[in-house]
Motif scaffolding. Structure first.
Motif, PDB file in Angstrom:
ATOM      1  N   ALA A 285      94.691  46.475  39.049  1.00 37.59           N
ATOM      2  CA  ALA A 285      95.362  47.084  40.114  1.00 37.59           C
ATOM      3  C   ALA A 285      96.725  46.846  40.103  1.00 37.59           C
ATOM      4  N   GLU A 286      97.136  45.584  39.602  1.00 39.86           N
ATOM      5  CA  GLU A 286      98.401  45.177  39.375  1.00 39.86           C
ATOM      6  C   GLU A 286      98.955  45.976  38.236  1.00 39.86           C
ATOM      7  N   ALA A 287      98.439  46.135  37.236  1.00 36.12           N
ATOM      8  CA  ALA A 287      98.989  46.768  36.011  1.00 36.12           C
ATOM      9  C   ALA A 287      99.179  48.211  36.386  1.00 36.12           C
ATOM     10  N   ALA A 288      98.120  48.884  37.098  1.00 35.22           N
ATOM     11  CA  ALA A 288      98.219  50.291  37.646  1.00 35.22           C
ATOM     12  C   ALA A 288      99.386  50.586  38.366  1.00 35.22           C
ATOM     13  N   GLU A 289      99.542  49.554  39.460  1.00 30.88           N
ATOM     14  CA  GLU A 289     101.082  49.568  40.097  1.00 30.88           C
ATOM     15  C   GLU A 289     102.172  49.560  39.306  1.00 30.88           C
ATOM     16  N   ARG A 290     102.358  48.642  38.247  1.00 22.53           N
ATOM     17  CA  ARG A 290     103.497  48.482  37.593  1.00 22.53           C
ATOM     18  C   ARG A 290     103.698  49.675  36.624  1.00 22.53           C
ATOM     19  N   LEU A 291     102.570  50.563  36.263  1.00 25.87           N
ATOM     20  CA  LEU A 291     102.627  51.703  35.360  1.00 25.87           C
ATOM     21  C   LEU A 291     102.837  52.929  36.022  1.00 25.87           C
ATOM     22  N   GLY A 292     102.599  52.699  37.306  1.00 24.96           N
ATOM     23  CA  GLY A 292     102.808  53.865  38.269  1.00 24.96           C
ATOM     24  C   GLY A 292     101.501  54.855  38.078  1.00 24.96           C
ATOM     25  N   TRP A 293     100.476  54.213  37.792  1.00 25.14           N
ATOM     26  CA  TRP A 293      98.972  55.066  37.646  1.00 25.14           C
ATOM     27  C   TRP A 293      98.116  54.745  38.869  1.00 25.14           C
ATOM     28  N   THR A 294      97.235  55.566  38.950  1.00 24.61           N
ATOM     29  CA  THR A 294      96.206  55.445  39.964  1.00 24.61           C
ATOM     30  C   THR A 294      95.361  54.041  39.463  1.00 24.61           C
ATOM     31  N   LEU A 295      94.656  53.643  40.467  1.00 16.69           N
ATOM     32  CA  LEU A 295      93.500  52.701  39.886  1.00 16.69           C
ATOM     33  C   LEU A 295      92.434  53.100  39.065  1.00 16.69           C
ATOM     34  N   GLU A 296      92.260  54.445  39.366  1.00 15.05           N
ATOM     35  CA  GLU A 296      90.990  55.100  38.613  1.00 15.05           C
ATOM     36  C   GLU A 296      91.683  55.636  37.202  1.00 15.05           C
ATOM     37  N   THR A 297      92.817  55.911  36.893  1.00 10.59           N
ATOM     38  CA  THR A 297      93.518  56.168  35.872  1.00 10.59           C
ATOM     39  C   THR A 297      93.490  54.811  34.918  1.00 10.59           C
ATOM     40  N   ALA A 298      93.869  53.875  35.594  1.00  8.68           N
ATOM     41  CA  ALA A 298      93.988  52.430  34.941  1.00  8.68           C
ATOM     42  C   ALA A 298      92.746  52.101  34.203  1.00  8.68           C
ATOM     43  N   ARG A 299      91.624  52.283  35.037  1.00  8.54           N
ATOM     44  CA  ARG A 299      90.276  51.943  34.821  1.00  8.54           C
ATOM     45  C   ARG A 299      89.547  52.747  33.773  1.00  8.54           C
ATOM     46  N   SER A 300      90.017  53.860  33.554  1.00 10.95           N
ATOM     47  CA  SER A 300      89.578  55.056  32.505  1.00 10.95           C
ATOM     48  C   SER A 300      90.290  54.481  31.176  1.00 10.95           C
ATOM     49  N   ALA A 301      91.646  54.269  31.393  1.00 11.76           N
ATOM     50  CA  ALA A 301      92.124  53.788  30.307  1.00 11.76           C
ATOM     51  C   ALA A 301      91.803  52.306  29.663  1.00 11.76           C
ATOM     52  N   SER A 302      91.497  51.534  30.251  1.00 11.64           N
ATOM     53  CA  SER A 302      90.972  50.135  30.018  1.00 11.64           C
ATOM     54  C   SER A 302      89.482  50.158  29.517  1.00 11.64           C
ATOM     55  N   LYS A 303      88.763  51.279  29.828  1.00 10.81           N
ATOM     56  CA  LYS A 303      87.540  51.694  29.070  1.00 10.81           C
ATOM     57  C   LYS A 303      87.743  52.026  27.822  1.00 10.81           C
ATOM     58  N   ARG A 304      88.802  52.998  27.475  1.00 13.18           N
ATOM     59  CA  ARG A 304      89.057  53.386  26.135  1.00 13.18           C
ATOM     60  C   ARG A 304      89.620  52.385  25.360  1.00 13.18           C
ATOM     61  N   ILE A 305      90.587  51.481  25.885  1.00 10.64           N
ATOM     62  CA  ILE A 305      91.028  50.298  25.269  1.00 10.64           C
ATOM     63  C   ILE A 305      89.931  49.459  24.589  1.00 10.64           C
ATOM     64  N   TYR A 306      88.943  49.098  25.604  1.00 14.38           N
ATOM     65  CA  TYR A 306      87.886  48.044  25.260  1.00 14.38           C
ATOM     66  C   TYR A 306      87.107  48.899  24.103  1.00 14.38           C
ATOM     67  N   ALA A 307      86.940  49.776  24.056  1.00 14.11           N
ATOM     68  CA  ALA A 307      86.035  50.914  23.096  1.00 14.11           C
ATOM     69  C   ALA A 307      86.933  50.896  21.689  1.00 14.11           C
ATOM     70  N   ARG A 308      88.133  51.314  21.833  1.00  6.08           N
ATOM     71  CA  ARG A 308      88.854  51.490  20.491  1.00  6.08           C
ATOM     72  C   ARG A 308      89.225  49.990  19.977  1.00  6.08           C
ATOM     73  N   SER A 309      89.536  49.095  20.778  1.00  2.47           N
ATOM     74  CA  SER A 309      89.911  47.648  20.223  1.00  2.47           C
ATOM     75  C   SER A 309      88.534  46.869  19.864  1.00  2.47           C
ATOM     76  N   GLY A 310      87.572  47.426  20.050  1.00  2.00           N
ATOM     77  CA  GLY A 310      86.293  46.773  19.648  1.00  2.00           C
ATOM     78  C   GLY A 310      86.157  45.368  20.681  1.00  2.00           C
ATOM     79  N   THR A 311      86.670  45.543  21.655  1.00  2.00           N
ATOM     80  CA  THR A 311      86.407  44.488  22.701  1.00  2.00           C
ATOM     81  C   THR A 311      85.367  44.728  23.852  1.00  2.00           C
ATOM     82  N   SER A 312      84.855  43.965  24.610  1.00  2.00           N
ATOM     83  CA  SER A 312      83.897  44.084  25.599  1.00  2.00           C
ATOM     84  C   SER A 312      84.410  44.417  26.796  1.00  2.00           C
TER      85      SER A 312
END
Length: 333
Positions: A285-312
């Motif tokens: 939530a803090e990262a989304a606010e810092r970036l000017g994103w909605t929490l849902e946008t940040a949550r979707s991006a985080s899922k892509r990050i975990y998948a593409r970086s090979g982390t869980s």
């Protein structure tokens, strides 16, 4: 110094120059040699992974390469042997297999004396050794600089303490991390009685050498810790026994090279920006606010990050970023 001959002074300056960094280190030696031989110009060229040239006065240029190749090393050549009209003396040196050097003395009008050639002949063996020393020290300095750069990128520095707790030596990173805590006297001013007692306790344990390394937390935000190794030991010949210590403050992920980090994690720049904020301790939530994103946008991006970086998940992503090699290409401050 009384009783020191001009030739001895040239040798002294030669070896003093060899211990210094940069081609300008040779100026004092070349100046003294030009004065000794009455040369108007003196030039030293060192060929080792590139050209390194130093000169004083107005030296004549080196003869063309085709004239230099057949020359024997450690022999003094005159202008008539080199095909040049103006008075000149030249020595070719081979300080080591992968390097060669040329010393040229020149004068536009007056020829050199026989004693000048004899002095150059005696000098050649010393000059070859001096050039070899200069090249070795240049390599050692480059290696030390690279080690210091990587240590700084990882946020780590070293210190040497006397048993009394006075810092007698520290590298640039340690001094920067300690800042005003390190007084000009070498004493640590930690600004907190409890912290000061913790440091004294860790220091006393280190002096006895009977305990495991003592860790003193100097700051929690950002986390800065001092580690004292047990046992008084001499770090080098001629130095009194000292306590060796290290200080570390993990640099924030925000200081990493974004382009390199994005490539390493297989992310785009906006995803990398989110990953950096998560690594530096912000919640989603803090990262989304810092970036000017909605929490849902940040949550979707985080899922892509975990998948593409090979982390869980976030903890695995942080562990991947903190332990990865990305810090080794962090731009030096």
């Amino acid at each position: 110094m009384l009783g020191r001959s001009p030739e001895t002074e040239v040798l002294r300056l030669l070896y003093a120059s060899a211990a210094e960094a940069g081609v300008e280190a040779w100026y004092p030696f070349l100046s003294a040699l030009a004065e000794l031989t009455r040369a108007q110009g003196a030039l030293l060229r060192i060929e080792a992974a590139g050209l390194h040239e130093s000169h004083v006065g107005a030296p004549a240029p080196l003869p063309p390469p085709e004239a230099l190749r057949p020359l024997r090393r450690d022999r003094v050549y005159a202008q008539e042997e080199l095909g040049t009209p103006a008075p000149m003396r030249l020595i070719r040196l081979s300080p080591r297999p992968d390097a060669q050097a040329w010393l040229v003395l020149s004068h536009p009008l007056r020829d050199f004396r026989a004693v000048d050639a004899a002095q150059l002949d005696r000098l050649s063996v010393h000059l070859a050794q001096a050039v070899k020393t200069w090249l070795t020290l240049a390599r050692d300095r480059a290696m030390a600089k690279e080690s210091a750069r990587l240590a700084a990128a990882l946020g780590a520095g070293w210190l040497w303490f006397e048993a009394t707790g006075r810092v007698v030596e520290a590298d640039a990173t340690a001094r920067a991390l300690l800042g005003p805590r390190l007084a000009p006297s070498g004493r640590l001013d930690l600004g907190d009685p409890l912290l000061t007692r913790a440091f004294r306790r860790a220091l006393d344990q280190a002096v006895t050498g009977t305990e495991t390394p003592g860790i003193v937390t100097l700051s929690r935000a950002p986390l800065t810790q001092l580690a004292l190794h047990p046992g008084l030991k001499s770090p080098a010949p001629g130095l009194d026994p000292l306590i060796r210590a290290g200080v570390r403050q993990a640099p924030p992920a925000a200081t990493l090279d974004v382009t390199a980090l994005a490539r390493s994690l297989d992310l785009n720049r906006s995803e990398t920006a989110l990953a950096v904020l998560l690594c530096d301790g912000l919640t989603l939530a803090e990262a989304a606010e810092r970036l000017g994103w909605t929490l849902e946008t940040a949550r979707s991006a985080s899922k892509r990050i975990y998948a593409r970086s090979g982390t869980s998940g976030q903890s695995a992503l942080i562990r991947r970023m903190l332990t990865g090699g990305d810090w080794l290409i962090r731009p030096p401050v």
